[in-house]
Design a protein around this motif. Structure first.
Motif, PDB file in Angstrom:
ATOM      1  N   LEU A 262       3.631 -31.136 -11.964  1.00  0.00           N
ATOM      2  CA  LEU A 262       2.551 -30.190 -11.462  1.00  0.00           C
ATOM      3  C   LEU A 262       1.787 -31.072 -12.486  1.00  0.00           C
ATOM      4  CD1 LEU A 262       0.643 -27.943 -11.410  1.00  0.00           C
ATOM      5  CD2 LEU A 262       1.484 -26.727 -13.313  1.00  0.00           C
ATOM      6  N   GLY A 263       1.718 -31.506 -13.623  1.00  0.00           N
ATOM      7  CA  GLY A 263       1.006 -32.223 -14.179  1.00  0.00           C
ATOM      8  C   GLY A 263      -0.066 -33.266 -13.577  1.00  0.00           C
ATOM      9  N   LYS A 264       1.073 -33.599 -13.023  1.00  0.00           N
ATOM     10  CA  LYS A 264       0.370 -35.607 -12.295  1.00  0.00           C
ATOM     11  C   LYS A 264      -0.365 -35.195 -10.740  1.00  0.00           C
ATOM     12  CE  LYS A 264       4.986 -38.146 -12.675  1.00  0.00           C
ATOM     13  NZ  LYS A 264       5.758 -38.892 -12.231  1.00  0.00           N
ATOM     14  N   ARG A 269      -5.711 -33.994  -8.636  1.00  0.00           N
ATOM     15  CA  ARG A 269      -6.534 -33.209  -8.119  1.00  0.00           C
ATOM     16  C   ARG A 269      -8.036 -33.619  -9.097  1.00  0.00           C
ATOM     17  NH1 ARG A 269      -3.016 -27.463  -7.997  1.00  0.00           N
ATOM     18  NH2 ARG A 269      -2.037 -28.040  -6.416  1.00  0.00           N
ATOM     19  N   LEU A 270      -7.834 -33.933 -10.629  1.00  0.00           N
ATOM     20  CA  LEU A 270      -9.486 -34.659 -11.594  1.00  0.00           C
ATOM     21  C   LEU A 270      -9.773 -35.145 -10.466  1.00  0.00           C
ATOM     22  CD1 LEU A 270      -8.024 -33.287 -14.963  1.00  0.00           C
ATOM     23  CD2 LEU A 270      -9.545 -32.169 -13.018  1.00  0.00           C
ATOM     24  N   ARG A 271      -8.558 -37.084 -10.578  1.00  0.00           N
ATOM     25  CA  ARG A 271      -9.621 -37.477  -9.575  1.00  0.00           C
ATOM     26  C   ARG A 271     -10.564 -37.737  -8.336  1.00  0.00           C
ATOM     27  NH1 ARG A 271      -9.524 -41.206 -13.640  1.00  0.00           N
ATOM     28  NH2 ARG A 271      -7.512 -41.841 -14.316  1.00  0.00           N
ATOM     29  N   ALA A 401       0.788 -26.705 -23.198  1.00  0.00           N
ATOM     30  CA  ALA A 401       0.870 -27.787 -23.570  1.00  0.00           C
ATOM     31  C   ALA A 401       1.123 -28.847 -23.747  1.00  0.00           C
ATOM     32  CB  ALA A 401       1.615 -27.689 -25.743  1.00  0.00           C
ATOM     33  N   ALA A 402       2.771 -29.575 -22.274  1.00  0.00           N
ATOM     34  CA  ALA A 402       3.179 -30.440 -22.020  1.00  0.00           C
ATOM     35  C   ALA A 402       1.763 -30.788 -20.898  1.00  0.00           C
ATOM     36  CB  ALA A 402       4.148 -29.984 -21.374  1.00  0.00           C
ATOM     37  N   LEU A 403       1.501 -29.462 -20.378  1.00  0.00           N
ATOM     38  CA  LEU A 403       0.807 -30.103 -18.669  1.00  0.00           C
ATOM     39  C   LEU A 403      -0.709 -30.881 -20.094  1.00  0.00           C
ATOM     40  CD1 LEU A 403       0.645 -26.802 -16.715  1.00  0.00           C
ATOM     41  CD2 LEU A 403       1.877 -28.895 -15.957  1.00  0.00           C
ATOM     42  N   ILE A 409      -2.598 -37.654 -21.425  1.00  0.00           N
ATOM     43  CA  ILE A 409      -2.610 -39.492 -21.208  1.00  0.00           C
ATOM     44  C   ILE A 409      -3.332 -39.922 -19.976  1.00  0.00           C
ATOM     45  CG2 ILE A 409      -0.380 -40.911 -20.916  1.00  0.00           C
ATOM     46  CD1 ILE A 409      -0.932 -39.646 -23.115  1.00  0.00           C
ATOM     47  N   GLY A 410      -3.297 -39.412 -18.912  1.00  0.00           N
ATOM     48  CA  GLY A 410      -3.578 -39.573 -17.934  1.00  0.00           C
ATOM     49  C   GLY A 410      -5.067 -40.287 -16.985  1.00  0.00           C
TER      50      GLY A 410
END
Length: 518
Positions: A262-264, A269-271, A401-403, A409-410
């Motif tokens: 999900l984080g990726k 999606r932001l990109r 918080a992990a998300l 980081i990205g």
């Protein structure tokens, strides 16, 4: 990846061998006609040029204006690149391999158990409040012990019931470090009821301290670490121990597959929305404001609510805090309004895509309005992910918080509004990955600027932009050695003022072929 390209050799087509021969007379006629055509074109062009001189298409003033516009365009493009590009880090790269003196671990029949309480930031790094898994991996190595997968505290402020395996890839953690430390999922059944040495190891301790603590193995087979904040020193540890901390943090501690996937997706999606984005760690949350005693910009009712919360939280030792002194000392998180002013002064356009990496903002939209009015393209995980995707994350603050950690980081640029544990962990990780741009606000200096704005001694515009940019030209995450303790501080208190190892793992875990710092 390999590219298949056609041959670059010139080949004469087979049909060229069957073309008819051309006589010298034909060539002479062809040259004469070409010469005549050239004279005609020259005469015609000269006439056009004379007419153009009598009635020019562009005046000198018009041409000058075009030149100026072109120069402005280049400057804007250069400025835009400077806003987003990472600081100079050529030649720097991660280096975490053990030295030739490093020996593989043994299967020790003595165990260390750990209770890691607090949020994700404490579990990953062990900065300031509660020690992390990475430090305990190194401690187990020094003490020749088997590490039991840490238990996560379910009594913390967040009331998170997550287990280690809910947040991290447990099997990967064990196998990735099998050459360093033996790690098991749980204590052997026959040892569950044996007496344990319950130990609060001294903060910021070195190898000699833990080698001395091995005397406990004479009387106990299990040591339980109840408090694990900052158990290892930031500096003056053997190179192999420092690199082990980095291997544990940056390679072994991998998020569980649902969180990772999900984080990726959120990053992708932001990109797709804007290409580039800022991850803003906006620590304008209820617990942070209550803990720090920062009430600037809040109503009297809100300030009182925070005071009561601080009073009723037993493990927060500071009860009476002067909010004004906290703010002027630079110890308060920037308010949403101050963040907006700061970003505009740095030169970011109002259309900039900003991801808020944080929990629930205190006061909600009423306080966020002063930021969204300047930067309306503001998004949260709840607006980027679907409700179905976030269903498994509800009431699990460590997972959410992990998300935020993955998205931070990205990001192209990471900006923390307060120098808390999460911010330090992200900054250190971004340094490790190639010194990706991280802007750390000079909160104390900015408060003085904001005070001048309120008094009317300074106005928003070019003067403010120049001032703020100058203040932060050395706070962009560029390569530098880890900071030592502040001068004039003696005793063990000096260790607290050192820059965290996890905030800046250079030089032990980041190498360069060029000796740039001597």
């Amino acid at each position: 990846m390999s590219n298949s390209r056609g041959s670059s050799h010139l080949r004469i087509p087979a049909t060229a061998r069957f073309l008819p021969k051309i006589s010298p007379f034909s060539i002479a006629v062809y040259i004469t006609l070409l010469f005549a055509f050239t004279i005609f074109v020259f005469i015609f062009s000269t006439k056009e040029i004379l007419e153009d001189e009598q009635k020019p298409l562009f005046s000198e003033e018009s041409q000058s204006q075009q030149d100026n516009e072109y120069v402005i365009l280049l400057i804007l493009q250069m400025t835009d690149d400077q806003l987003w590009e990472a600081p100079f880090s050529h030649g720097f790269h991660p280096c975490v391999k053990p030295t030739s003196r490093y020996k593989d671990t043994q299967e020790w029949d003595r165990y260390i158990t750990v209770r890691s309480n607090g949020g994700l930031n404490q579990m990953r790094t062990g900065v300031l409040l509660l020690d992390g898994i990475s430090d305990m991996v190194a401690v187990a190595r020094i003490m020749n012990a088997t590490l039991v997968i840490p238990q996560l505290d379910k009594r913390s402020f967040w009331q998170d019931s997550s287990m280690f395996s809910d947040i991290f890839d447990e099997l990967h953690f064990i196998t990735a470090l099998q050459g360093d430390v033996r790690i098991v999922k749980e204590l052997p059944k026959e040892l569950e009821s044996v007496p344990r040495a319950r130990k609060h190891f001294s903060s910021w301790s070195g190898v000699n301290y833990y080698e001395e603590m091995t005397r406990l193995w004479k009387d106990y087979q299990v040591i339980h670490v109840a408090k694990s904040d900052s158990r290892l020193a930031n500096n003056d540890l053997p190179l192999d121990i420092q690199r082990l901390r980095c291997r544990a943090l940056y390679y072994a501690l991998r998020f569980s597959l649902p969180i990772e996937n999900l984080g990726k997706k959120l990053v992708e999606r932001l990109r797709s929305r804007g290409g580039r984005y800022i991850a803003l760690h906006l620590r304008y949350e209820k617990d942070m404001l209550s803990f720090t005693g920062c009430t600037y910009g809040l109503t009297d009712a809100e300030a009182e609510e925070l005071r009561i919360m601080r009073e009723n939280t037993n493990h927060w030792k500071m009860k009476k805090i002067n909010s004004t002194e906290q703010r002027m000392g630079g110890f308060c998180p920037l308010t949403p309004k101050e963040v907006g002013i700061f970003l505009q002064a740095l030169g970011y356009h109002s259309s900039t895509l900003i991801y808020i990496a944080a929990g629930e903002i205190y006061g909600g939209s009423s306080h966020l309005l002063e930021l969204t009015s300047r930067f309306p393209n503001l998004v949260f995980k709840e607006t980027v992910a679907t409700p179905k995707e976030l269903k498994a994350f509800v009431n699990h603050a460590s997972k959410t918080a992990a998300l935020d950690y993955i998205v931070s980081i990205g990001s192209d640029v990471f900006i923390p509004s307060h120098s808390g544990n999460m911010a330090r962990a992200v900054e250190g990780h971004r340094r490790f990955l190639g010194h990706h741009k991280t802007i750390t606000p000079d909160r104390k200096g900015l408060v003085e600027v904001f005070e001048k704005l309120e008094r009317g001694e300074l106005k928003e515009g070019s003067s403010l932009s120049s001032l703020v940019t100058k203040m932060h030209e050395r706070r962009l995450g560029a390569p530098r050695k880890r900071g030592s303790s502040l001068p004039g501080i003696k005793g063990r208190g000096r260790f607290k003022t050192e820059e965290s190892f996890y905030e800046n793992p250079y030089p032990e875990c980041i190498c360069t072929s060029k000796n740039m710092f001597r």
